[in-house]
Every structure is written in structure tokens, then in C-alpha cells.
Design an enzyme around this catalytic site. Sequence first.
Site, PDB file in Angstrom:
ATOM      1  N   GLU A 103       0.841  -1.197   0.000  1.00  0.00           N
ATOM      2  CA  GLU A 103       0.000   0.000   0.000  1.00  0.00           C
ATOM      3  C   GLU A 103       0.875   1.246   0.000  1.00  0.00           C
ATOM      4  OE1 GLU A 103      -3.414  -0.302   2.569  1.00  0.00           O
ATOM      5  OE2 GLU A 103      -3.292   1.812   3.098  1.00  0.00           O
ATOM      6  N   ASP A 105       0.244   5.331   0.620  1.00  0.00           N
ATOM      7  CA  ASP A 105      -0.826   6.157   1.174  1.00  0.00           C
ATOM      8  C   ASP A 105      -0.563   7.653   1.150  1.00  0.00           C
ATOM      9  OD1 ASP A 105      -2.337   4.012   1.997  1.00  0.00           O
ATOM     10  OD2 ASP A 105      -1.689   4.068   4.075  1.00  0.00           O
ATOM     11  N   GLU A 107      -2.958  10.430   3.103  1.00  0.00           N
ATOM     12  CA  GLU A 107      -4.152  10.666   3.909  1.00  0.00           C
ATOM     13  C   GLU A 107      -4.132  12.119   4.372  1.00  0.00           C
ATOM     14  OE1 GLU A 107      -5.540   6.481   5.871  1.00  0.00           O
ATOM     15  OE2 GLU A 107      -4.113   7.669   7.025  1.00  0.00           O
TER      16      GLU A 107
END
Length: 289
Positions: A103, A105, A107
Site C-alpha cells: 500500500e 498512502d 491521507e
Amino acid sequence: MGFSSFSSRLPSLFLVVILLMGSSLVSANFYDEFDITWGDGRGKIINGDLLTLSLDKTSGSGFESRNEYMYGKIDMQLKLVPGNSAGTVTAYYLSSKGSNWDEIDFEFLGNVSGDPYTLHTNVFSQGKGNREQQFYLWFDPTADFHTYSILWNPKHIVFSVDGTPIREFKNAESIGVPFPKDQPMRIHSSLWNADDWATRGGLVKTDWTQAPFVASYRNFKAEACLVSSGKSSCGGSASSGGNPAWLSEDLDNTKQEKLRWVQKNYMIYNYCSDSKRFPQGFPPECNMA
């Protein structure tokens, strides 16, 4: 066979996910590239060139890409939730499936009006994350659209904002650090309530009188290796046209300088500096120059 050896073993399909008009990259149509996956109507695609996600007290919303990618250079413009966004999280990331997932990311952690968003980044490889770096931005990400980019190739993962690199995660397999290289990933995004931790560690809760909260997306562009039926579209040799330049792209001196500028002036957390968290010593990738 892992995808790490695709450049020499997979067919030269060259279905690189890139939309061209002349020689310039143009934005993809959201209807073609993405599906709204949850939110009971709170996620919307408008005229193919704008996508919005909304959050209210009942539910957030999210979408994912129809395609799976194995390495890529991916841009998306986002305009984040304005005003009092405390407690909300807008997540934009690449992810594979399974218990040992990979993953990458972005955010965006909301805040009360007037206080800055926190841009939170992380990299998971084979199910292991805990590689957080956090930043403030040098502009208001709610006032207009800005471009958030991921370059993922066999050498490194680079997070960029409006073309300025903010983080580089290098391939450190040589010192035993797993690197995302075998699992194709889809693009995901979601807007959701995380007021148990998102703003000041959960001290500031979501003000539902401000709902619905809305984040907007446009100008998705991908130069990427498409994976279909276990085969990557990037597999050619130099004699057959070669692989795209981004697949071996490094940070040049100018971009390295910009990266240092961001990390000096706008980084607010780096796991590689958190000695309380790692009393027995920092993770090995932290010692790479």
C-alpha cells in the site's frame, strides 16, 4: 513468477495506461477509470471529468480504479473539505489485496477552521507499515485543486505535491527491507469519519452541523503498467521500443533540493526520527542516504 521479473519474461503488449493527444498527456474519463464502491449515492461522477465524495453522520463514501497497476506514475487533483474539517480523513492510495498487502498512502487529516491540514503518508510492504511521515502544506488545500502524485518504480516510491517531491521511499531490498514489487495495486479513495484519532489524537470531534463534508477530484492521469490476467503491459526490451522513461526515473538534483526544502520546512513527523518509538534502533531503511 513474481512481477519483479516482468521486464524480461512477460509479453511486450505495451498497453501502457496513458492517454495521448498528440504528444501530451490528457485527463482520463472518470466513468471509464473508476467505480464508486460505497456510500449509497454519496459518491458522484459528474460529466466524466469531476468526481466528488461526501460524508455525513450516516456514512462516508469511496471509489476504486477499474484497472490494476504494477508500477506507475499517477496524478490526481484534489480539493479537500473546506472549513471545519476536524475529524474527517480523505484517503487517496494504492493498495493490493490479501493479508500481506502492499500500500502507498496519502491521507489528509482535517482540522478546525484556520488550522492546517496534516498530510499523512505511509508505505506498506508485505503487510507491514509503520513508516509514517507527516507534513503541513505550503498552501490552503481547500481553496483550489492541487496535484498529488505517486511515482512507483523498481527503484523507489516518490510522493509529490504540485510536482514538488515531499517523500522518497527507496528500494532497500539489499538490506532486507521488503519493497512493493510483486502485487498489482488499484487506486482507492475514501472520505470518512475518524474523529477517534484524526485531529489532535481524537481530542477534536467531528462537528456534524457542518455536514455534508465534500472532497472533489479531477484531472486523473496515469502513465502506468496495466496488469490483466497476471500479465503486465510493460515488458518490452529496448529493441522493441523499450520501457517508458518513468520506469527508471530518479530524482534529479533540482528535485532532490526541493525534497530537502520540504522536509526541512514542512515535515512535522518522521518515523525515522522517533527514538521513543524505536528504542532498540531505527528500521534499517532509515540509515540509507
